[in-house]
Design a protein around this motif. Structure first.
Motif: not given
Ligand code: AMP
Length: 504
Positions: A292-295, A297, A321, A384, A398, A402
């Motif tokens: 599970n990757g979180y981040g 852009t 995450i 977040d 959020r 968004q």
């Molecule tokens: P983006 O810039 O399109 O990658 O969207 C980023 C946003 O997507 C983050 O600030 C989070 O709100 C959400 N997001 C991305 N990865 C995750 C994850 N693994 N779990 C929950 N939310 C995520």
């Protein structure tokens, strides 16, 4: 880890670098063609303005991206889901001299900009002399931008996130460890649109490792039979996508380890990963690890990640995450920007070499979300809400409006601002409709400027049609509800809660 260094080592290799349908390209050809185009940019561009690429998954797009990097320029990838109108707005900011247009759409060009289609590009690639060598000092360096990704902006105008070589090297060096495959495994899924940064994982990590990218285009995505026909032949060992896309594939019984017997790594990122999906994946692909990757852009693809274990699935909490990447530090802050106590929820704020320098030509929005930390590095307020437990971070929701719909990042105000530009629309509010904890679709509430001769249903269809010319197709609300007036709350603002209660 830096893609151009790694690809240079393979510049004589006959191994296949990319496959798209019946076409492919070797590492040697990829290197050679990107040299030719880098030389073309050097000779034909007056400035170092970014190169804009409007298309989907054609092999030549990767050639152009590498050529831009080699010529010291950034590229701006715009997916075919973007309408021409939005591309034109972005180009006004970018002031690009070249637009590579593989979309089939007609784009109105500013005077200084030249458009090159696929046919012309193919002839440029053939007609140039052999043996072009671009000196490394011409390549993008440290703080230079590699790409600018335009993401939904709350004012109705997309925001360009600038990502430098330094950002990418920091991200890839950290995350590459999670991407390792057995020595004999070669093929990696290249499905995510280039205008969404999860596509950086196959491109800047796996391709740089010498793996073969197996590209899936939009037409294949829209036709499951066609998609599965290609997947069956693919030998994919690493899967990189949003949970939403993998979930759609998983609905089909035939999508399992018989279809993808070599699958080892499943990297999911970009939105909430549910336990339900991971349980299904553990059953369908018993030998594969799920990450599970979180981040955002703004933080270069991922700021944290972790493998999801059976123990995490059994736990009553949501899935973690992971922990922030190794060069970075973070704080979880309350509304007054003070750190919360351990275990409490608050906004995740991160400082790292992965954090972007800010939004392109947009100091106002940059100042709102970014800051310079005491050590001189960039920091970013993610928006977040998270909490930390036993050394792992957990995403809650959020802070703002968004949302993520099918993996796409959308500012709800981006849609309403564009709705409000239509002649017939006086004012609008867009709300997400949730099912099983996820956004299932969007509903727009609209008050008209004048009474339409058409029924509400037909007026809604006409509004959607006009809106499609302004925003990407994935942002179009499924339902349009026409109202006489909006309900107001005691502060005199539109009462979104009441709208949701009454209509959703
Ligand atoms: P983006 O810039 O399109 O990658 O969207 C980023 C946003 O997507 C983050 O600030 C989070 O709100 C959400 N997001 C991305 N990865 C995750 C994850 N693994 N779990 C929950 N939310 C995520």
């Amino acid at each position: 880890m830096w893609i151009l260094d790694e690809l240079k080592k393979r510049s004589d290799s006959d191994v296949t670098a990319l496959i798209h349908r019946e076409r492919d390209i070797s590492f040697q050809e990829l290197w050679k063609q990107s040299e030719i185009m880098a030389e073309y940019f050097k000779q034909h561009c007056q400035t170092k303005a970014p190169i804009v690429i409007y298309g989907n998954k054609d092999i030549e797009i990767t050639v152009l991206m590498l050529a831009a990097l080699k010529s010291g320029r950034a590229y701006v990838p715009l997916d075919i889901t973007f309408p021409a109108n939005r591309v034109e707005t972005i180009m006004q900011d970018v002031e690009n001299e070249l637009l590579f247009n593989f979309s089939g759409e007609t784009v109105n060009l500013p005077e200084e900009c030249r458009e090159i289609g696929k046919r012309e590009l193919l002839s440029l690639l053939q007609g140039n002399p052999e043996g072009t060598i671009i000196p490394e000092q011409d390549y993008v360096q440290g703080e230079d931008n590699c790409y600018i990704l335009f993401t939904s902006g709350s004012t109705g105008k997309p925001k360009g996130v600038q990502i430098s070589k330094k950002n990418i090297v920091n991200f890839t060096s950290w995350f590459a460890k999670a991407c390792e495959l057995s020595a004999d495994k070669q093929v990696v899924l290249n499905q995510v649109s280039y205008s969404f940064d999860v596509s950086v994982i196959p491109l800047y990590i796996y391709l740089a490792m010498g793996k073969t990218l197996f590209s899936i285009d939009k037409e294949m995505l829209d036709n499951t039979r066609l998609l599965f026909r290609y997947l069956k032949e693919s030998h994919i060992a690493a899967w990189v996508s949003t949970p939403a896309f993998l979930e759609i594939c998983s609905f089909d019984d035939s999508f399992d380890e018989k279809m993808l017997p070599e699958l080892e790594n499943i990297i999911l990122a970009g939105e909430v990963l549910t336990k339900k999906l991971v349980s299904v994946l553990h059953k369908k692909f018993s030998g594969a690890k799920v990450i599970n990757g979180y981040g955002p852009t703004e933080g270069t693809v991922l700021l944290s990640a972790c493998e999801i274990t059976e123990e995490m699935l059994a736990n009553e909490k949501s899935l973690p995450i992971g922990m922030i990447l190794d060069d970075g530090y973070y704080e979880i802050q309350d509304d007054k920007n003070h750190p919360v106590a351990v275990g409490e929820s608050g906004e995740l704020v991160v400082v790292s070499d992965s954090i972007s320098k800010g939004y392109f030509k947009n100091p106002e929005q940059t100042a709102k979300a970014f800051f310079k930390a005491e050590d001189g590095r960039m920091g970013y307020r993610t928006g977040d809400l998270v909490f930390e437990e036993n050394g792992l971070l957990y995403y809650i929701t959020r802070k703002d409006t968004q949302i993520k719909l099918n993996g796409f990042r959308i500012e709800l105000n981006d849609i309403s601002s564009n709705l409000n530009l239509l002649d017939i629309v006086n004012n609008s509010v867009v709300l997400p409709v949730y099912k099983e904890g996820r956004v299932a679709y969007l509903t727009a509430f609209v008050v008209l400027n004048y009474k339409s001769e058409l029924s509400d249903l037909k007026t809604g269809i006409a509004i959607k049609k006009e809106l499609k010319e302004k925003i990407p197709s994935y942002m179009i609300p499924r339902k349009i509800v026409i109202l006489e007036k909006f309900p107001m709350n005691i502060n005199g603002k539109i009462d979104r809660k009441k709208l949701a209660e009454d209509y959703l």
